[in-house]
Design a protein around this motif. Structure first.
Motif, PDB file in Angstrom:
ATOM      1  N   LEU A 131       5.453  -8.621 -23.441  1.00 50.51           N
ATOM      2  CA  LEU A 131       6.634  -8.822 -23.142  1.00 50.51           C
ATOM      3  C   LEU A 131       7.994  -8.996 -22.205  1.00 50.51           C
ATOM      4  N   ARG A 132       7.992  -8.122 -21.695  1.00 50.14           N
ATOM      5  CA  ARG A 132       8.687  -8.370 -20.501  1.00 50.14           C
ATOM      6  C   ARG A 132       8.325  -9.313 -19.241  1.00 50.14           C
ATOM      7  N   SER A 133       6.695  -9.751 -19.273  1.00 55.60           N
ATOM      8  CA  SER A 133       6.529 -10.562 -18.413  1.00 55.60           C
ATOM      9  C   SER A 133       6.734 -11.907 -18.854  1.00 55.60           C
ATOM     10  N   GLU A 134       6.658 -12.090 -20.670  1.00 53.09           N
ATOM     11  CA  GLU A 134       7.165 -13.257 -20.884  1.00 53.09           C
ATOM     12  C   GLU A 134       8.848 -13.322 -20.514  1.00 53.09           C
ATOM     13  N   GLN A 135       9.472 -12.721 -20.808  1.00 49.76           N
ATOM     14  CA  GLN A 135      10.511 -12.701 -20.627  1.00 49.76           C
ATOM     15  C   GLN A 135      11.496 -13.674 -19.003  1.00 49.76           C
ATOM     16  N   LEU A 136      10.165 -12.504 -18.076  1.00 42.05           N
ATOM     17  CA  LEU A 136      10.574 -13.219 -17.203  1.00 42.05           C
ATOM     18  C   LEU A 136      10.187 -14.316 -16.720  1.00 42.05           C
ATOM     19  N   PHE A 137       9.242 -15.250 -17.108  1.00 44.62           N
ATOM     20  CA  PHE A 137       8.588 -16.525 -16.849  1.00 44.62           C
ATOM     21  C   PHE A 137       9.066 -17.408 -17.546  1.00 44.62           C
ATOM     22  N   ARG A 138       9.733 -16.958 -18.676  1.00 48.27           N
ATOM     23  CA  ARG A 138      10.634 -17.916 -19.892  1.00 48.27           C
ATOM     24  C   ARG A 138      12.107 -18.730 -18.874  1.00 48.27           C
ATOM     25  N   ASP A 139      12.921 -16.964 -18.601  1.00 43.39           N
ATOM     26  CA  ASP A 139      13.886 -17.009 -18.118  1.00 43.39           C
ATOM     27  C   ASP A 139      13.901 -17.181 -16.548  1.00 43.39           C
ATOM     28  N   HIS A 140      13.496 -17.375 -15.908  1.00 45.15           N
ATOM     29  CA  HIS A 140      13.399 -17.044 -13.859  1.00 45.15           C
ATOM     30  C   HIS A 140      12.461 -18.220 -13.723  1.00 45.15           C
ATOM     31  N   CYS A 141      11.252 -18.540 -14.148  1.00 43.58           N
ATOM     32  CA  CYS A 141      10.373 -19.314 -13.253  1.00 43.58           C
ATOM     33  C   CYS A 141       9.863 -20.233 -13.809  1.00 43.58           C
ATOM     34  N   ASN A 196       1.524 -20.090 -16.720  1.00 41.58           N
ATOM     35  CA  ASN A 196       1.256 -18.687 -17.582  1.00 41.58           C
ATOM     36  C   ASN A 196       1.959 -18.154 -18.725  1.00 41.58           C
ATOM     37  N   LEU A 197       3.742 -18.991 -18.546  1.00 45.84           N
ATOM     38  CA  LEU A 197       4.309 -18.016 -19.897  1.00 45.84           C
ATOM     39  C   LEU A 197       3.147 -18.435 -20.845  1.00 45.84           C
ATOM     40  N   ASN A 198       2.596 -19.267 -21.590  1.00 43.07           N
ATOM     41  CA  ASN A 198       1.853 -19.466 -22.811  1.00 43.07           C
ATOM     42  C   ASN A 198       0.683 -18.439 -22.549  1.00 43.07           C
ATOM     43  N   SER A 199       0.227 -18.222 -21.549  1.00 47.07           N
ATOM     44  CA  SER A 199      -0.925 -17.545 -21.514  1.00 47.07           C
ATOM     45  C   SER A 199      -0.934 -15.900 -21.882  1.00 47.07           C
ATOM     46  N   ILE A 200       0.357 -15.629 -21.375  1.00 44.93           N
ATOM     47  CA  ILE A 200       1.126 -14.022 -21.750  1.00 44.93           C
ATOM     48  C   ILE A 200       1.392 -14.161 -22.991  1.00 44.93           C
TER      49      ILE A 200
END
Length: 324
Positions: free
Chosen positions: A50-60, A66-70
């Motif tokens: 969940l944390r990784s998804e939020q970081l990829f979605r909002d900041h990367c 990578n977002l979809n894999s997470i």
């Protein structure tokens, strides 16, 4: 080696703190999720994803793969936890966006890992089959990749749900050697899931085709024994559930009941509540009386909490054999 993995995680976190980069944090947190997932520690895996998804979605920007894999790993984790309602809520906007963008990879991941599961839980058999078909049509068939594992295990699960043990067995009979050639069986979770599904399909088919039962149960027993040798606790619980079904199929009622009880407790210990509910419900129907009714009631509450409509079919999908 968990000690080496922990050391690598510590090094990665140190680099992340040094770089002060959200992208590094997204990768590092996602890596934590993969480690927890591989060990069958679903709750911390979910929080990391969940944390990784939020970081990829909002900041990367530019990290859609990578977002979809997470997100795919998050879907798988939530299914292991039995959190079907939340899975459905998370799936809808992501799947809608994937189709709008014609994101082939995400459609495969979302439909196989979540769409088929949510539809089955809600009793929408045709939609579950359609989800698998949508994913299957987008596969690249020139070679076997991890996406094939996602899709074909989903196909086998849906086949068990609709009571087609032969289709589930045939799919797993094809998938096992294909994944072995592609070296995907070196991934522990893949190996455990495929071995479990292969055994569940064999047991279900043994009930459907008594003339082949002896051979099919022998195959299932071999898989159960191999699962018992895995280090992960959920593999041990899965092994016990398979051993229970094999014992029951061979007429060893007391042994089967004991193994079902141990399997249910094992699944509870690793937070796999729907697997625990399926094992307890099966045990309850066999025991009967007040004790059996209590087991069934608790199991049905767990299923109802997640919006499961057809409890017998969901039990067959999760456990391999329906409750009755």
């Amino acid at each position: 080696d968990r000690e080496q993995i922990t050391a690598h995680q510590a090094t990665l976190r140190t680099l992340t703190d040094t770089k002060e980069s959200q992208m590094f944090r997204a990768f590092a947190t996602g890596a934590d999720g993969f480690v927890f997932f591989g060990a069958g520690e679903w709750a911390p895996a979910k929080q990391a994803f969940l944390r990784s998804e939020q970081l990829f979605r909002d900041h990367c920007v530019g990290y859609a793969y990578n977002l979809n894999s997470i997100r795919g790993m998050l879907f798988r984790t939530m299914y292991c936890l039995g959190e079907i309602r939340e899975l459905g809520q998370r799936l809808e906007p992501i799947l809608r966006q994937a189709y709008r963008q014609q994101d082939r990879y995400m459609i495969i991941v979302a439909e196989s890992a979540a769409g088929s599961v949510v539809a089955a839980a809600e009793g929408r058999v045709e939609d579950a089959e359609r989800a698998v078909l949508q994913a299957h049509e987008r596969l690249n068939h020139d070679a076997v990749h991890l996406q094939h594992y996602w899709v074909y295990t989903a196909e086998a699960q849906v086949a068990l749900y609709r009571g087609d043990a032969a289709a589930a067995y045939q799919r797993m009979a094809w998938l096992w050697p294909a994944m072995k050639r592609a070296l995907l069986m070196r991934i522990v979770n893949c190996r455990i899931v495929v071995r479990s599904l292969r055994a569940r399909a064999a047991i279900a088919l043994a009930y459907a085709e008594p003339g082949r039962a002896k051979t099919l149960l022998r195959e299932a027993r071999a898989d159960a024994q191999m699962l018992a040798k895995e280090h992960e606790r959920y593999a041990q619980a899965t092994s016990r559930s398979l051993q229970a079904l094999i014992a029951l199929a061979e007429g060893h009622r007391d042994e089967g009941l004991q193994s079902l009880s141990e399997a249910a407790q094992g699944f509870r210990d690793v937070d796999m509540k729907l697997c625990a509910a399926a094992a307890s419900r099966r045990e309850g129907h066999l025991r009967g009386g007040d004790e059996g009714r209590a087991l069934i009631q608790r199991a049905e509450v767990a299923f109802a909490d997640e919006g499961v409509v057809d409890l017998d079919r969901m039990t067959a999908m999760v456990l391999g054999v329906a409750s009755r």
